[in-house]
Design an enzyme around this catalytic site. Sequence first.
Site, PDB file in Angstrom:
ATOM      1  N   ASP A  23      -1.808   8.216  -6.628  1.00 43.07           N
ATOM      2  CA  ASP A  23      -0.484   7.604  -6.424  1.00 43.07           C
ATOM      3  C   ASP A  23       0.557   8.101  -7.432  1.00 43.07           C
ATOM      4  O   ASP A  23       1.616   8.609  -7.033  1.00 43.07           O
ATOM      5  CB  ASP A  23      -0.559   6.079  -6.498  1.00 43.07           C
ATOM      6  CG  ASP A  23      -1.104   5.441  -5.228  1.00 43.07           C
ATOM      7  OD1 ASP A  23      -1.739   6.164  -4.445  1.00 43.07           O
ATOM      8  OD2 ASP A  23      -0.900   4.237  -5.027  1.00 43.07           O
ATOM      9  N   GLY A  70       2.444   2.350  -2.735  1.00 38.39           N
ATOM     10  CA  GLY A  70       2.509   2.908  -4.088  1.00 38.39           C
ATOM     11  C   GLY A  70       3.691   2.425  -4.912  1.00 38.39           C
ATOM     12  O   GLY A  70       4.213   3.155  -5.750  1.00 38.39           O
ATOM     13  N   SER A  71       4.101   1.149  -4.688  1.00 37.39           N
ATOM     14  CA  SER A  71       5.257   0.644  -5.439  1.00 37.39           C
ATOM     15  C   SER A  71       4.969   0.599  -6.942  1.00 37.39           C
ATOM     16  O   SER A  71       5.859   0.883  -7.751  1.00 37.39           O
ATOM     17  CB  SER A  71       5.652  -0.749  -4.945  1.00 37.39           C
ATOM     18  OG  SER A  71       4.574  -1.640  -5.099  1.00 37.39           O
ATOM     19  N   GLY A 128       0.824  -1.215   0.000  1.00 31.64           N
ATOM     20  CA  GLY A 128       0.000   0.000   0.000  1.00 31.64           C
ATOM     21  C   GLY A 128       0.853   1.256   0.000  1.00 31.64           C
ATOM     22  O   GLY A 128       0.389   2.332   0.358  1.00 31.64           O
TER      23      GLY A 128
END
Length: 334
Positions: A161, A116-117, A114
């Site tokens: 994101d 934002g990779s 969670g």
Amino acid sequence: MRVLASAPAKIILFGEHSVVYGKPAIAAAIDLRTYVWAEFNDSGAIKIEARDIRVPGLTVSFSEDEIYFESDYGRAAEVLSYVRQAIELVRDEADANGRGITVSITSQIPVGAGLGSSAAVAVATIGAVSKLLGLELTKEEIGKLGHRVELLVQGASSGIDPTVSAIGGFIHYEKGNFEHLPFMELPIVVGYTGSSGSTRELVAMVKQTREEMPDVIEPILAAMGRIVGRARDVLLSDLDEEVRFARLGRLMNINHGLLDALGVSTKKLSELVYAARTAGALGAKITGAGGGGCMYALAPEKQSEVATAITIAGGTPMITRISGEGLRVEEVLP
Ligand code: PMV
């Protein structure tokens, strides 16, 4: 020519889930980064080398030209599809279809946490490949291309994101409009549960509960929206740091309670949240979709105590800073 670009992870400070229903949200870039090298190759094909992409439970090993995956192959494949779409989009924009490009990725951002990779890898890839192809893009344009990549891979995305990853700092987002809030240092600790939740499934679960009992859920979402409004006021105010942090902490705790009411917390997330508060954090809440993934705590002068408490509660702490910088072109070699 070789280009190295990097892009940061993010945390959602306030407003996850309610943002899906048109309420505002606030997110910030943090100083964990994904690095992407891009260079031309003569084959005309896209080649992706995933040197270290931090998939929990996954080992990727390389021997000569062979890649060996163990365990969670699906997640790794998912990451690579963001990279591939990003390269194809940029090649299209640059009218360079058929140009062979090799990218090589290393990342400090755990996948599926969670943080934002996916957005970070898409933004760093777009940054590196656009530079390689001589395409002049603003960070905002790169964020928008990152959003297109997410839509192609995931089918749905609010776009917050990739925007925060490209631009950096604090972003206030509402109904597709982004506002850059002034930069400030926030003494936070991120706690990773070690497991990941499915954003898609959690969003669907909240949607269903809202359809079943709108009279109960709507007021919760409305309250979350108001929390974001108040948090924005605090971030824009010239209040004393101490007062500012205390107010943000209280808003975080209320936001967490409401997320719990929506059903997106887990035993582990709640344990990490309470461990952090007990160790002196002014506020602690889930960040992102929940169901696993991460929480974060605001802990001025207590970061190491809170990190220890998170470890004792079975989580992995990351003492991290807000990153004022989004996408960065690190090196351009001839
Ligand atoms: O899974 P994350 O950390 O990218 O968070 C998703 C945030 C949600 O509000 C739950 C979904 C969305 O599209 O905004």
